[in-house]
Enzyme design. Structure first.
Site, PDB file in Angstrom:
ATOM      1  N   VAL A  16      -6.727 -22.754  54.037  1.00  0.00           N
ATOM      2  CA  VAL A  16      -5.225 -22.237  54.442  1.00  0.00           C
ATOM      3  C   VAL A  16      -4.933 -22.339  55.903  1.00  0.00           C
ATOM      4  O   VAL A  16      -3.919 -22.616  56.149  1.00  0.00           O
ATOM      5  CB  VAL A  16      -5.612 -20.801  53.959  1.00  0.00           C
ATOM      6  CG1 VAL A  16      -4.122 -19.884  54.053  1.00  0.00           C
ATOM      7  CG2 VAL A  16      -5.760 -20.792  52.380  1.00  0.00           C
ATOM      8  N   SER A 108      -6.224 -12.154  47.637  1.00  0.00           N
ATOM      9  CA  SER A 108      -6.711 -13.075  46.593  1.00  0.00           C
ATOM     10  C   SER A 108      -6.249 -12.424  45.387  1.00  0.00           C
ATOM     11  O   SER A 108      -6.364 -11.245  45.044  1.00  0.00           O
ATOM     12  CB  SER A 108      -8.228 -13.177  46.581  1.00  0.00           C
ATOM     13  OG  SER A 108      -8.520 -13.924  45.673  1.00  0.00           O
ATOM     14  N   SER A 109      -5.967 -13.320  44.107  1.00  0.00           N
ATOM     15  CA  SER A 109      -5.578 -12.919  42.948  1.00  0.00           C
ATOM     16  C   SER A 109      -6.826 -12.091  42.317  1.00  0.00           C
ATOM     17  O   SER A 109      -6.547 -11.419  41.222  1.00  0.00           O
ATOM     18  CB  SER A 109      -5.190 -13.944  42.124  1.00  0.00           C
ATOM     19  OG  SER A 109      -5.957 -14.873  42.011  1.00  0.00           O
ATOM     20  N   CYS A 110      -8.024 -12.179  42.673  1.00  0.00           N
ATOM     21  CA  CYS A 110      -9.114 -11.768  42.292  1.00  0.00           C
ATOM     22  C   CYS A 110      -9.246 -10.404  42.570  1.00  0.00           C
ATOM     23  O   CYS A 110     -10.042  -9.305  42.083  1.00  0.00           O
ATOM     24  CB  CYS A 110     -10.436 -12.173  42.456  1.00  0.00           C
ATOM     25  SG  CYS A 110     -11.021 -11.922  44.399  1.00  0.00           S
ATOM     26  N   TYR A 137     -16.438  -9.823  46.687  1.00  0.00           N
ATOM     27  CA  TYR A 137     -15.473 -10.221  47.501  1.00  0.00           C
ATOM     28  C   TYR A 137     -14.027  -9.547  47.369  1.00  0.00           C
ATOM     29  O   TYR A 137     -13.310  -9.271  48.252  1.00  0.00           O
ATOM     30  CB  TYR A 137     -15.384 -11.713  47.115  1.00  0.00           C
ATOM     31  CG  TYR A 137     -14.160 -12.461  47.637  1.00  0.00           C
ATOM     32  CD1 TYR A 137     -14.067 -12.912  49.005  1.00  0.00           C
ATOM     33  CD2 TYR A 137     -13.037 -12.879  46.859  1.00  0.00           C
ATOM     34  CE1 TYR A 137     -12.957 -13.350  49.748  1.00  0.00           C
ATOM     35  CE2 TYR A 137     -11.955 -13.450  47.756  1.00  0.00           C
ATOM     36  CZ  TYR A 137     -11.927 -14.031  48.845  1.00  0.00           C
ATOM     37  OH  TYR A 137     -10.926 -14.264  49.694  1.00  0.00           O
ATOM     38  N   LYS A 141     -11.698  -7.512  49.840  1.00  0.00           N
ATOM     39  CA  LYS A 141     -10.389  -7.991  49.966  1.00  0.00           C
ATOM     40  C   LYS A 141      -9.374  -6.512  49.889  1.00  0.00           C
ATOM     41  O   LYS A 141      -8.369  -6.483  50.401  1.00  0.00           O
ATOM     42  CB  LYS A 141      -9.677  -9.085  49.045  1.00  0.00           C
ATOM     43  CG  LYS A 141     -10.256 -10.202  49.649  1.00  0.00           C
ATOM     44  CD  LYS A 141      -9.494 -10.502  51.099  1.00  0.00           C
ATOM     45  CE  LYS A 141      -9.953 -11.926  51.500  1.00  0.00           C
ATOM     46  NZ  LYS A 141      -9.459 -12.184  53.132  1.00  0.00           N
ATOM     47  N   ASN A 166      -5.023 -19.019  42.936  1.00  0.00           N
ATOM     48  CA  ASN A 166      -6.101 -20.205  43.369  1.00  0.00           C
ATOM     49  C   ASN A 166      -5.583 -21.274  44.006  1.00  0.00           C
ATOM     50  O   ASN A 166      -4.474 -21.655  43.588  1.00  0.00           O
ATOM     51  CB  ASN A 166      -6.860 -20.790  41.711  1.00  0.00           C
ATOM     52  CG  ASN A 166      -7.484 -19.686  41.046  1.00  0.00           C
ATOM     53  OD1 ASN A 166      -8.486 -19.179  41.557  1.00  0.00           O
ATOM     54  ND2 ASN A 166      -6.911 -19.311  39.963  1.00  0.00           N
ATOM     55  N   LEU A 167      -6.103 -21.785  45.091  1.00  0.00           N
ATOM     56  CA  LEU A 167      -5.543 -22.855  46.038  1.00  0.00           C
ATOM     57  C   LEU A 167      -6.570 -23.904  45.979  1.00  0.00           C
ATOM     58  O   LEU A 167      -7.588 -23.896  45.770  1.00  0.00           O
ATOM     59  CB  LEU A 167      -5.707 -22.207  47.536  1.00  0.00           C
ATOM     60  CG  LEU A 167      -4.873 -21.003  47.627  1.00  0.00           C
ATOM     61  CD1 LEU A 167      -5.362 -20.185  48.938  1.00  0.00           C
ATOM     62  CD2 LEU A 167      -3.488 -21.015  47.487  1.00  0.00           C
ATOM     63  N   HIS A 180     -14.834 -23.662  44.860  1.00  0.00           N
ATOM     64  CA  HIS A 180     -14.152 -23.333  43.557  1.00  0.00           C
ATOM     65  C   HIS A 180     -13.907 -24.426  42.642  1.00  0.00           C
ATOM     66  O   HIS A 180     -14.216 -25.825  42.825  1.00  0.00           O
ATOM     67  CB  HIS A 180     -12.473 -22.948  43.885  1.00  0.00           C
ATOM     68  CG  HIS A 180     -12.608 -21.545  44.767  1.00  0.00           C
ATOM     69  ND1 HIS A 180     -12.563 -21.663  46.280  1.00  0.00           N
ATOM     70  CD2 HIS A 180     -12.953 -20.473  44.466  1.00  0.00           C
ATOM     71  CE1 HIS A 180     -12.682 -20.439  46.694  1.00  0.00           C
ATOM     72  NE2 HIS A 180     -12.866 -19.637  45.558  1.00  0.00           N
TER      73      HIS A 180
END
Length: 314
Positions: A16, A108-110, A137, A141, A166-167, A180
């Site tokens: 990123v 993060s989406s998580c 994690y 976050k 997700n990136l 990932h």
């Protein structure tokens, strides 16, 4: 974002951070601070304090984090929660104390509950249990988000928290033990093709659905939000579309030219059944992703081929 603003990209060598640096350069920003880990260990509070006192960045993109896929999260849970808590605590606090005008925290989406309603709306945060395989994690976050909100409430600190999906993209981590799913599949299927294999193993059932955002699209969104968004409330960034892991694997196989059989190993964890972000909030502001998944995978594979030959893609 004035052209003469001093801009810190924390984690500039990562997936990123590197994309943010590319986006800033393309827009004519030359006063960018991008210290490598060897020069500034963000886990070291004293070193972070010295850096901020000396450099006084106006704007900060907080793209530094310890990240990894299911295997890495499951193997190193202590590392993931300890390192991420230390990094973000040090940087957020130092930025506030040294006069940073605006701070962009990357979540993060998580962070969302494992079984939250789909697509995942920002209001779902802290409404249910997390996905067990990456809970450490995710907790770190969430703590970073709440720290930004607390500093905004108590000190008036202008900190925004952006939740990307997700990136993937150029500069990704292709190590099969820590990467990932998308870069892991890309490397695995490339290797299978090179070896002339008739089959390739894919972790899990192939049924979970995931959303994937090209990292340069995220960088574009972050610059957009740094200029146009000032709320401490979290905001999602994604493409608004998802695919099954099986569909992803077939698309990658087509891209790399692997014509063997994809074998799904159901003894391996699937993770969250579905993870699609509700991106209505960012779209209402006027931002939308531009890169189709097939095009992004092709660009990522081209980068992998070019850099693997030089030993630069792990």
């Amino acid at each position: 974002m004035n052209k003469d603003s001093r801009i810190l990209v924390a984690g500039a060598r990562g997936l990123v951070g590197a994309a943010i640096c590319r986006a800033l350069a393309a827009r004519g920003h030359e006063n960018v601070l991008a210290p490598p880990r060897s020069a500034l260990d963000l886990r070291d509070r004293a070193a972070v304090d010295r850096f901020f006192a000396d450099e006084r960045p106006d704007l900060v993109f907080m793209a530094a984090a310890k990240v990894g896929g299911i295997a890495a999260n499951d193997t190193y849970p202590a590392d993931f929660i300890r390192d991420n808590l230390a990094i973000q605590t040090n940087v957020i606090d130092a930025a506030h104390r040294n006069g940073t005008r605006k701070f962009c925290f990357l979540g993060s989406s998580c962070i969302y509950p494992r079984l939250a309603p789909q697509p995942l709306n920002e209001s779902s945060l802290l409404t249910g249990p997390l996905e067990p395989t990456n809970q450490w994690y995710a907790v770190a976050k969430i703590a970073g988000i709440k720290m930004c909100q607390a500093y905004a409430k108590q000190y008036g600190f202008n900190a925004i928290s952006v939740m990307p999906t997700n990136l993937y993209g150029p500069g990704d981590n292709f190590d099969l033990q820590t990467s990932h799913v998308l870069p892991a599949l890309l490397r695995k299927l490339h290797t299978a093709k090179q070896n002339g294999s008739t089959e390739a193993i894919v972790w899990g059932s192939g049924t979970p659905r995931r959303e994937f955002l090209y990292v340069d699209d995220l960088a574009d969104a972050l610059l957009f939000l740094m200029e146009r968004y000032d709320s401490p409330e979290i905001i999602n960034v994604g493409c608004g579309e998802d695919v099954t892991i099986a569909e992803l694997a077939r698309l990658i196989a087509e891209t790399v030219g692997f014509r063997g059989e994809l074998v799904f190993d159901r003894s391996k964890p699937d993770g969250t059944p579905r993870k699609l972000l509700d991106v209505s909030k960012s779209r209402a502001l006027g931002w939308q992703a531009k890169t189709p998944l097939a095009d992004g995978i092709r660009a990522t594979y081209d980068w992998y081929l070019a850099n693997a030959a030089q030993g630069l893609a792990s």
